[in-house]
Motif scaffolding. Structure first.
Motif, PDB file in Angstrom:
ATOM      1  N   ARG A  64       0.831  -1.209   0.000  1.00  0.00           N
ATOM      2  CA  ARG A  64       0.000   0.000   0.000  1.00  0.00           C
ATOM      3  C   ARG A  64       0.868   1.263   0.000  1.00  0.00           C
ATOM      4  N   ARG A  65       0.592   2.166  -0.911  1.00  0.00           N
ATOM      5  CA  ARG A  65       1.318   3.429  -1.017  1.00  0.00           C
ATOM      6  C   ARG A  65       0.346   4.479  -1.512  1.00  0.00           C
ATOM      7  N   SER A  66       0.487   5.735  -1.077  1.00  0.00           N
ATOM      8  CA  SER A  66      -0.349   6.791  -1.645  1.00  0.00           C
ATOM      9  C   SER A  66       0.138   7.052  -3.058  1.00  0.00           C
ATOM     10  N   ARG A  68      -0.738   9.110  -6.714  1.00  0.00           N
ATOM     11  CA  ARG A  68      -1.516  10.241  -7.252  1.00  0.00           C
ATOM     12  C   ARG A  68      -1.463  10.310  -8.772  1.00  0.00           C
ATOM     13  N   GLN A 156      -5.442  20.228  -6.017  1.00  0.00           N
ATOM     14  CA  GLN A 156      -4.628  19.005  -6.146  1.00  0.00           C
ATOM     15  C   GLN A 156      -5.017  18.311  -7.460  1.00  0.00           C
ATOM     16  N   PHE A 158      -4.408  15.706  -9.158  1.00  0.00           N
ATOM     17  CA  PHE A 158      -4.726  14.289  -9.395  1.00  0.00           C
ATOM     18  C   PHE A 158      -6.216  13.972  -9.244  1.00  0.00           C
ATOM     19  N   CYS A 210      -5.216   7.508  -2.772  1.00  0.00           N
ATOM     20  CA  CYS A 210      -4.535   8.495  -1.922  1.00  0.00           C
ATOM     21  C   CYS A 210      -5.540   9.107  -0.939  1.00  0.00           C
ATOM     22  N   PRO A 211      -5.224   9.071   0.356  1.00  0.00           N
ATOM     23  CA  PRO A 211      -6.090   9.758   1.323  1.00  0.00           C
ATOM     24  C   PRO A 211      -5.853  11.268   1.243  1.00  0.00           C
ATOM     25  N   VAL A 212      -6.895  12.048   1.486  1.00  0.00           N
ATOM     26  CA  VAL A 212      -6.775  13.508   1.324  1.00  0.00           C
ATOM     27  C   VAL A 212      -7.445  14.228   2.496  1.00  0.00           C
ATOM     28  N   GLY A 213      -6.633  15.042   3.178  1.00  0.00           N
ATOM     29  CA  GLY A 213      -7.163  15.845   4.290  1.00  0.00           C
ATOM     30  C   GLY A 213      -7.193  17.328   3.989  1.00  0.00           C
ATOM     31  N   ALA A 214      -6.644  17.720   2.819  1.00  0.00           N
ATOM     32  CA  ALA A 214      -6.565  19.155   2.487  1.00  0.00           C
ATOM     33  C   ALA A 214      -7.677  19.514   1.508  1.00  0.00           C
ATOM     34  N   TYR A 235     -13.071  13.954   5.520  1.00  0.00           N
ATOM     35  CA  TYR A 235     -11.935  13.222   4.925  1.00  0.00           C
ATOM     36  C   TYR A 235     -12.313  12.819   3.512  1.00  0.00           C
TER      37      TYR A 235
HETATM   38  C1  LIG Z   1      -4.806  12.450   7.388  1.00  0.00           C
HETATM   39  C2  LIG Z   1      -4.067  12.433   6.076  1.00  0.00           C
HETATM   40  C3  LIG Z   1      -4.238  13.476   5.189  1.00  0.00           C
HETATM   41  C4  LIG Z   1      -3.580  13.458   3.958  1.00  0.00           C
HETATM   42  N1  LIG Z   1      -3.835  14.456   3.061  1.00  0.00           N
HETATM   43  C5  LIG Z   1      -3.242  14.414   1.840  1.00  0.00           C
HETATM   44  C6  LIG Z   1      -3.556  15.405   0.873  1.00  0.00           C
HETATM   45  O1  LIG Z   1      -4.355  16.312   1.091  1.00  0.00           O
HETATM   46  N2  LIG Z   1      -2.936  15.315  -0.337  1.00  0.00           N
HETATM   47  C7  LIG Z   1      -2.055  14.320  -0.650  1.00  0.00           C
HETATM   48  O2  LIG Z   1      -1.542  14.300  -1.766  1.00  0.00           O
HETATM   49  N3  LIG Z   1      -1.736  13.355   0.254  1.00  0.00           N
HETATM   50  C8  LIG Z   1      -2.324  13.370   1.486  1.00  0.00           C
HETATM   51  N4  LIG Z   1      -2.061  12.383   2.405  1.00  0.00           N
HETATM   52  C9  LIG Z   1      -1.152  11.277   2.041  1.00  0.00           C
HETATM   53  C10 LIG Z   1       0.212  11.410   2.738  1.00  0.00           C
HETATM   54  O3  LIG Z   1       0.974  12.410   2.103  1.00  0.00           O
HETATM   55  C11 LIG Z   1       0.921  10.049   2.674  1.00  0.00           C
HETATM   56  O4  LIG Z   1       0.150   9.101   3.399  1.00  0.00           O
HETATM   57  C12 LIG Z   1       2.315  10.125   3.277  1.00  0.00           C
HETATM   58  O5  LIG Z   1       3.172  10.892   2.456  1.00  0.00           O
HETATM   59  C13 LIG Z   1       2.922   8.746   3.463  1.00  0.00           C
HETATM   60  O6  LIG Z   1       3.000   8.068   2.232  1.00  0.00           O
HETATM   61  P1  LIG Z   1       2.253   6.691   1.954  1.00  0.00           P
HETATM   62  O7  LIG Z   1       0.789   6.877   2.187  1.00  0.00           O
HETATM   63  O8  LIG Z   1       2.555   6.379   0.512  1.00  0.00           O
HETATM   64  O9  LIG Z   1       2.811   5.663   2.873  1.00  0.00           O
HETATM   65  C14 LIG Z   1      -2.703  12.386   3.631  1.00  0.00           C
HETATM   66  C15 LIG Z   1      -2.540  11.336   4.546  1.00  0.00           C
HETATM   67  C16 LIG Z   1      -3.229  11.341   5.737  1.00  0.00           C
HETATM   68  C17 LIG Z   1      -3.078  10.171   6.666  1.00  0.00           C
END
Ligand SMILES: Cc1cc2nc3c(=O)[nH]c(=O)nc-3n(C[C@H](O)[C@H](O)[C@H](O)COP(=O)(O)O)c2cc1C
Length: 241
Positions: A64-66, A68, A156, A158, A210-214, A235
């Motif tokens: 699992r990896r974020s 985009r 963003q 993506f 990809c999770p997104v909080g922004a 979220y």
């Molecule tokens: C609460 C939360 C909010 C996040 N918000 C964003 C976001 O708005 N945009 C984005 O590109 N990645 C976002 N991410 C992804 C993180 O950047 C990413 O999980 C982190 O760099 C670690 O990489 P990985 O998920 O590949 O292990 C978010 C992750 C979390 C947990």
């Protein structure tokens, strides 16, 4: 500014459980209905034939990896159904409670799931609400809203190429009416469980996520028709190929 003066610090301090505060109710709130549905709108039945064998769980965890980078590719009804099942699928009944794939404090399930389908072979592009009891998508708007969601997620890029976007809101009263101010901690824990389920399901289906909080909270609330008080967005996650 000192850490002690931040809202976050004060929130953590004021919502700690201890023997002296146990059982002391600082707020009294009416609850809210446990389920949300849009009875008048068009519905799309999600389909779960068999739960597929999709690889070793620990391999999925380690991969699992974020991600985009998406290519505007369509998702099948089955892929969307499995992602929705991972988010909030009902897996058991315990009395009044319909238990789900993700845990929830007090089985109160304060999180609602909305899905923006941008690219799918079988589901028209649009904004949907997941009705958990009947496992259907309720259509709120038709069209591809990738560009609008990109703007609402602070540009963003993506978002535009994502096949679909999960948007999660919280119905605050469901949890705060039982747990008081501490309930807010649980709401964010609940949604994180849901999101992680979806991220792992995406990995199991060889999709990118990809999770997104922004994002602009009030603008997304307005876009979805949420009042931002009783129910507010908390979220998101993008899914693509
Ligand atoms: C609460 C939360 C909010 C996040 N918000 C964003 C976001 O708005 N945009 C984005 O590109 N990645 C976002 N991410 C992804 C993180 O950047 C990413 O999980 C982190 O760099 C670690 O990489 P990985 O998920 O590949 O292990 C978010 C992750 C979390 C947990």
């Amino acid at each position: 500014m000192s850490l002690e003066r931040t809202l976050s610090y004060q929130f953590i301090q004021k919502t700690k459980l201890s023997f002296t505060t146990l059982g002391v109710r600082e707020i009294y709130l009416e609850s809210a209905p446990p389920y949300k549905s849009y009875p008048q709108v068009e519905k799309i039945e999600l389909k779960l034939r068999d739960i597929p064998e999709k690889g070793n769980f620990f391999q999925i965890l380690s991969k699992r990896r974020s991600n985009r980078k998406y290519r505007k590719r369509p998702l099948s009804l089955e892929e969307i159904s499995l992602l929705c099942f991972a988010a909030q699928g009902i897996t058991a009944q315990a009395g009044f409670y319909l238990l789900r794939t993700a845990p929830s404090a007090g089985a109160l399930y304060p999180v609602e799931t909305y899905l923006a389908v941008n690219y799918s072979e079988e589901i028209p592009s649009g904004i949907y609400h997941l009705e958990v009891r009947s496992f259907v998508l309720e259509k709120l708007m038709e069209g591809n809203f990738g560009k609008i969601l990109r703007d609402l997620a602070l540009g963003q890029a993506f978002f535009e190429a994502a096949s679909c976007v999960f948007i999660w809101s919280a119905v605050l009263r469901r949890t705060l009416s039982k747990y008081g101010e501490r309930g807010l901690r649980y709401i964010f824990m609940d949604v994180a469980h849901i999101c992680q389920n979806v991220l792992l399901a995406a990995e199991a289906l060889h999709l990118k996520a990809c999770p997104v909080g922004a994002f602009l909270d009030e603008e997304i609330n307005e876009f979805l028709g949420l009042d931002g008080k009783e129910e507010t967005v908390i979220y998101m996650a993008t899914i693509g190929k």
